[in-house]
Design an enzyme around this catalytic site. Structure first.
Site, short mmCIF file in Angstrom:
data_model
loop_
_atom_site.label_atom_id
_atom_site.label_comp_id
_atom_site.label_asym_id
_atom_site.label_seq_id
_atom_site.Cartn_x
_atom_site.Cartn_y
_atom_site.Cartn_z
N THR A 155 0.83 -1.21 0.00
CA THR A 155 0.00 0.00 0.00
C THR A 155 0.86 1.26 0.00
O THR A 155 0.58 2.22 -0.71
CB THR A 155 -0.94 0.00 1.22
OG1 THR A 155 -1.69 -1.22 1.24
CG2 THR A 155 -1.90 1.18 1.16
N ASP A 156 1.93 1.25 0.78
CA ASP A 156 2.87 2.37 0.75
C ASP A 156 3.46 2.56 -0.64
O ASP A 156 3.56 3.69 -1.15
CB ASP A 156 4.02 2.14 1.73
CG ASP A 156 3.69 2.58 3.15
OD1 ASP A 156 2.73 3.35 3.32
OD2 ASP A 156 4.40 2.17 4.07
N LEU A 157 3.88 1.46 -1.27
CA LEU A 157 4.52 1.56 -2.57
C LEU A 157 3.54 2.07 -3.62
O LEU A 157 3.89 2.92 -4.45
CB LEU A 157 5.08 0.20 -2.98
CG LEU A 157 6.14 -0.38 -2.04
CD1 LEU A 157 6.57 -1.77 -2.50
CD2 LEU A 157 7.34 0.54 -1.95
#
Length: 406
Positions: free
Chosen positions: A184-186
């Site tokens: 999700t961060d990426l």
């Protein structure tokens, strides 16, 4: 920043990066790889949180652990680091002056967290109408969850990804699972880079900057893709299916004589060719299996038959035979095998950059291949505060007496 001989897509673009950990730094590394001058602002004495997220640690030229964790090096190449304490009046003034020179400000503080320092979008965008200001938060600038802190693992759960990841409820080891990297961060970092480039295009046409509001939760829900579409159209809540696909059969892992392999059969022609290679040509004409819709309906019948067949050959034997008949398949690699794979080697996906302490730092290449303005690997992730004086001289046209140290 010293220009390179190779032309870059974002040469001359100045990015003031107030973000830390992963989503923001992933976005700014993408911009830096494309040629932007990214100035990473770090806390004096400690720096980006991920510098301490070890082990493993980067080793120096003599093989001793340094103070920087391997995690930090995945998302911070091609940047310059300045150590400035935004909690002090001098630090705030310096950062405000740097923001005045920037094309882009990127931050991932909690909503309202930068307002006391005069570095929030409301303050800076009024003073500098051409500024593109990108905020990354867990839940966005609006809504009942806006004040909350957000983390990748938390959002993988809240955003539905873990409800469709992991073994099915009837299988041993069942239960929700997160993805093995902070996906999700990426994804949020990539959406941030896309949004920034779109906002810059708008600014080039109109002279108007803007605020970009990116939320991890929004990105995760959007990235549910076909699973979200299946639910919204059918009203049926999807569950966990392990490595199986909800809409395609066979499209998962299968046991072999010496391990496992993946079959990724996406159409009926591929299935017929697989059946021929497997010596089971009759399956392709069986009404239960002849079409993908039929195979999905009769998944419970077909999969055991496939498993009884795939265990008769090794993974390498299956891959060689199926590839020669254009049937998508492959092994399940560990990371040592990934970086030894001939395709990965041929594409140059492992890169090395000179580092003043370690001698050289390995990393993974940017996957964007531009023919006219290729990615240039200018520098390894920086030492904390290594470029403070240099950046202040470059961006502010001269030395600054109050420049802090690392």
């Amino acid at each position: 920043m010293t220009p390179t001989a190779t032309p870059t897509a974002l040469n001359g673009l100045k990015v003031l990066d107030l973000s830390r950990v992963l989503a923001g730094p992933w976005a700014s590394q993408m911009l830096a790889d494309l040629g932007a001058d990214v100035v990473k602002v770090e806390r004096p004495g400690s720096g980006d949180d991920t510098r301490a997220w070890g082990p493993p640690w980067l080793k120096d030229a003599e093989g001793r652990d340094t103070e920087d964790a391997a995690y930090f090096f995945c998302a911070n190449r091609n940047k310059r680091s300045v150590a400035i304490d935004m909690a002090t009046p001098d630090g705030q003034r310096l950062l405000q002056r740097l923001a005045a020179e920037a094309d882009v400000v990127l931050e991932n503080f909690k909503v309202g967290g930068l307002k006391p320092y005069g570095l929030d979008h409301g303050t800076l965008c009024v003073r500098h109408p051409r500024l593109v200001y990108c905020s990354i938060t867990g839940f966005g600038q609006t809504g009942p969850y806006a004040p909350r802190a957000g983390y990748d693992f938390l959002v993988q759960g809240m955003g539905g990804l873990m409800s469709v990841t992991g073994r099915g409820d009837t299988e041993e080891g069942a239960g929700p699972q997160k993805v093995g990297v902070a996906l999700t961060d990426l994804m949020t970092g990539l959406h941030a880079a896309i949004g920034i480039l779109a906002a810059l295009q708008h600014r080039d046409r109109t002279g108007e900057g803007q605020h970009i509001d990116l939320a991890l939760l929004d990105v995760q829900v959007a990235a549910l893709a076909n699973q979200a579409g299946n639910y919204l159209i059918s009203g049926q809540v999807p569950g966990r299916m392990g490595n199986a696909h909800p809409n395609i059969v066979p499209y998962q892992d299968f046991p072999t004589a010496d391990g496992d392999m993946i079959l990724a059969i996406g159409n009926d022609g591929q299935f017929a060719r697989f059946c021929g290679v497997a010596g089971r040509a009759e399956w392709a004409s069986d009404g239960r299996f002849a079409t993908n819709a039929a195979r999905v309906a009769h998944r419970a019948v077909l999969l055991p038959l496939l498993r009884q067949t795939t265990v008769l050959r090794t993974t390498a034997e299956w891959v060689a035979a199926l590839e020669s008949h254009a049937v998508p398949c492959g092994p399940i690699h560990r990371l040592d095998a990934v970086f030894a794979d001939p395709q990965v080697v041929a594409r140059g996906l492992r890169v090395g950059l000179p580092h003043p302490v370690a001698g050289s730092v390995p990393g993974v290449a940017n996957p964007v291949r531009l023919s006219a303005t290729p990615v240039v690997y200018r520098s390894a992730p920086p030492l904390r505060g290594a470029h403070t004086a240099e950046v202040l001289a470059d961006w502010l046209d001269g030395p600054v007496a109050a420049a802090p140290t690392a």
